[in-house]
Design an enzyme around this catalytic site. Structure first.
Site, short mmCIF file in Angstrom:
data_model
loop_
_atom_site.label_atom_id
_atom_site.label_comp_id
_atom_site.label_asym_id
_atom_site.label_seq_id
_atom_site.Cartn_x
_atom_site.Cartn_y
_atom_site.Cartn_z
N ARG A 1 0.91 -1.11 0.07
CA ARG A 1 0.16 0.00 -0.02
C ARG A 1 0.69 1.18 -0.06
O ARG A 1 0.58 2.16 -0.80
CB ARG A 1 -0.94 0.10 1.31
CG ARG A 1 -2.29 -0.84 1.10
CD ARG A 1 -2.42 -1.22 2.36
NE ARG A 1 -1.60 -2.52 2.62
CZ ARG A 1 -1.83 -3.78 2.23
NH1 ARG A 1 -2.85 -3.96 1.62
NH2 ARG A 1 -0.90 -4.68 2.52
N THR A 2 1.89 1.44 0.92
CA THR A 2 2.67 2.62 0.90
C THR A 2 3.43 3.04 -0.28
O THR A 2 3.36 3.89 -0.89
CB THR A 2 3.56 2.57 2.28
OG1 THR A 2 3.09 2.04 3.30
CG2 THR A 2 4.34 3.69 2.31
N ARG B 1 11.71 3.22 3.34
CA ARG B 1 11.13 2.57 4.50
C ARG B 1 12.39 1.58 4.87
O ARG B 1 12.79 1.06 3.95
CB ARG B 1 9.93 1.57 3.82
CG ARG B 1 9.76 0.31 4.90
CD ARG B 1 8.68 -0.51 4.46
NE ARG B 1 7.39 0.50 4.84
CZ ARG B 1 6.36 -0.07 4.69
NH1 ARG B 1 5.92 -1.25 4.40
NH2 ARG B 1 5.09 0.68 5.02
N HIS C 1 5.15 5.35 11.41
CA HIS C 1 4.67 5.23 10.15
C HIS C 1 3.81 6.47 9.88
O HIS C 1 2.75 6.25 10.18
CB HIS C 1 4.06 3.73 9.86
CG HIS C 1 3.94 3.45 8.43
ND1 HIS C 1 4.00 4.49 7.35
CD2 HIS C 1 3.44 2.46 7.99
CE1 HIS C 1 3.64 4.07 6.15
NE2 HIS C 1 3.37 2.55 6.57
N LYS D 1 26.79 -3.99 -1.33
CA LYS D 1 28.34 -3.59 -1.27
C LYS D 1 28.68 -3.20 -0.20
O LYS D 1 29.90 -2.79 0.11
CB LYS D 1 28.66 -2.95 -2.59
CG LYS D 1 28.08 -3.64 -3.93
CD LYS D 1 28.52 -2.76 -5.06
CE LYS D 1 27.83 -3.14 -6.38
NZ LYS D 1 28.16 -1.86 -7.26
C1 NCD Z 1 1.92 -1.51 7.96
C2 NCD Z 1 3.50 -1.23 8.16
O1 NCD Z 1 4.12 -1.35 7.31
O2 NCD Z 1 3.86 -0.79 9.41
N1 NCD Z 1 1.63 -1.60 6.63
C3 NCD Z 1 1.16 -0.37 5.83
O3 NCD Z 1 1.98 0.15 5.49
N2 NCD Z 1 -0.12 -0.23 5.66
C4 NCD Z 1 1.16 -2.46 8.90
C5 NCD Z 1 1.74 -3.70 9.02
O4 NCD Z 1 2.73 -4.01 8.22
O5 NCD Z 1 1.37 -4.48 9.73
#
Ligand code: NCD
Length: 321
Positions: A60-61, A111, A139, A90
């Site tokens: 999703r992100t 991320r 997040h 590397k």
């Molecule tokens: C979440 C995350 O990555 O923290 N996912 C997201 O971005 N919607 C939740 C999860 O991974 O459980």
């Protein structure tokens, strides 16, 4: 109304604890959703490039940021599994990768599995950093879309009783959301978790400091009938250092169809997704299930965030070493 300056990096929801700023952001997200439906989105990010750098998996992100960027006329460069497919393999440091990518892109969505990675990146970055999740810590863009969903679905962002359920220890979306809840008035929070996965003290202290009444329980059936919003999370398997503890925790809470039916009629069920088995698919048909709409709302919130951060902000200067 004088709006506070929009942050130059998006690292934590603590940067967003201003009601005017949030209302402005939500208003922009509404306008973009409307324009998207009409096919009239302004191409304000034409010529801008977002780099999406993922050291951890994402659906999703990643897709919502990419779609948001493209819908506003911008483009995206990206690496998935950056730990394997970038020069990290590397031995390149995160700092060197960020310095380099900043030379090719106008903003970086990062991320990473390490707590504090986004702050480290921001320290050396010449372009805005967007924290797309740093380990178990935060997040922020997810929680902004969570609050936006509450605002849209309930028609208000005050006066609700929220249940936060599941892995409150490692769930980074929960942590970012706790900070944002301080923007809402007259709310109450029920923390529903097995004792080993309870909310860390710093976030409980935050709730106390902001006079948000909360209580902790591991009794899901008892909590449900009192809630306006139930926010379900996945047990974060990848964060456990003790596999036996994960095994004990993995099926702790399941919101079965029968249990979901005990929520008030007007309640909404949220989940940042992905889900494992904590919400069986049979709950999806319940009119209270709002998690796919929530995921969809990520698109308009991320359009609004990208527009703000790329259109109006001067590029941040890296902190001198
Ligand atoms: C979440 C995350 O990555 O923290 N996912 C997201 O971005 N919607 C939740 C999860 O991974 O459980």
């Amino acid at each position: 109304m004088v709006l506070p300056v929009f942050p130059s990096h998006i690292l934590t929801t603590r940067q967003f604890l201003d009601r005017d700023l949030i209302e402005e952001l939500f208003g922009q997200a509404d306008r973009y959703a409307e324009a998207d439906a009409q096919g009239t989105l302004p191409q304000i990010l034409k010529g801008k490039i977002l780099a999406c750098v993922f050291y951890e998996p994402s659906t999703r992100t990643r897709f919502s940021f990419e779609a948001a960027m493209q819908k506003l006329g911008g483009s995206v460069i990206q690496t998935e599994s950056a730990g394997h497919f970038s020069s990290a393999m590397k031995g390149e440091t995160l700092e060197d990768s960020i310095r380099t990518i900043g030379g090719y892109a106008d903003a970086i969505m990062l991320r990473h599995s390490e707590v504090g990675a986004a702050e480290r990146a921001a320290r050396v970055s010449s372009v805005p950093i967007i924290n797309g999740g740093d380990g178990s810590r935060e997040h922020p863009t997810q929680s902004l879309l969570d609050l936006y969903t509450i605002h849209k679905e309930l028609g208000r962002m005050d006066k609700f009783h929220m249940g936060l359920m599941g892995d409150l220890l490692y769930g980074r979306t929960i942590h970012s959301l706790i900070y944002l809840l301080s923007l809402s008035n007259e709310i109450e929070v029920t923390l529903i978790a097995p004792p080993p996965l309870k909310l860390p003290k710093e976030y409980r202290d935050f709730l106390t400091a902001h006079r948000i009444p909360f209580h902790e329980t591991d009794n899901l059936p008892e909590a449900l009938p009192h809630l306006d919003v139930l926010y379900v999370t996945r047990i974060q398997k990848e964060r456990f250092t003790d596999p036996l503890l994960y095994q004990r925790m993995q099926h702790t809470f399941i919101l079965t169809k029968t249990l979901a039916e005990t929520l008030p009629k007007h309640a909404i069920i949220l989940h940042p997704l992905p889900r494992v088995d904590e919400i069986p698919t049979e709950v999806d048909a319940d009119p209270r299930a709002a998690y796919f709409q929530q995921a969809r709302n990520g698109l308009s919130i991320r359009m609004a965030l990208l527009a703000k951060i790329l259109e109006t902000c001067p590029h941040p200067s890296p902190t001198p070493a």
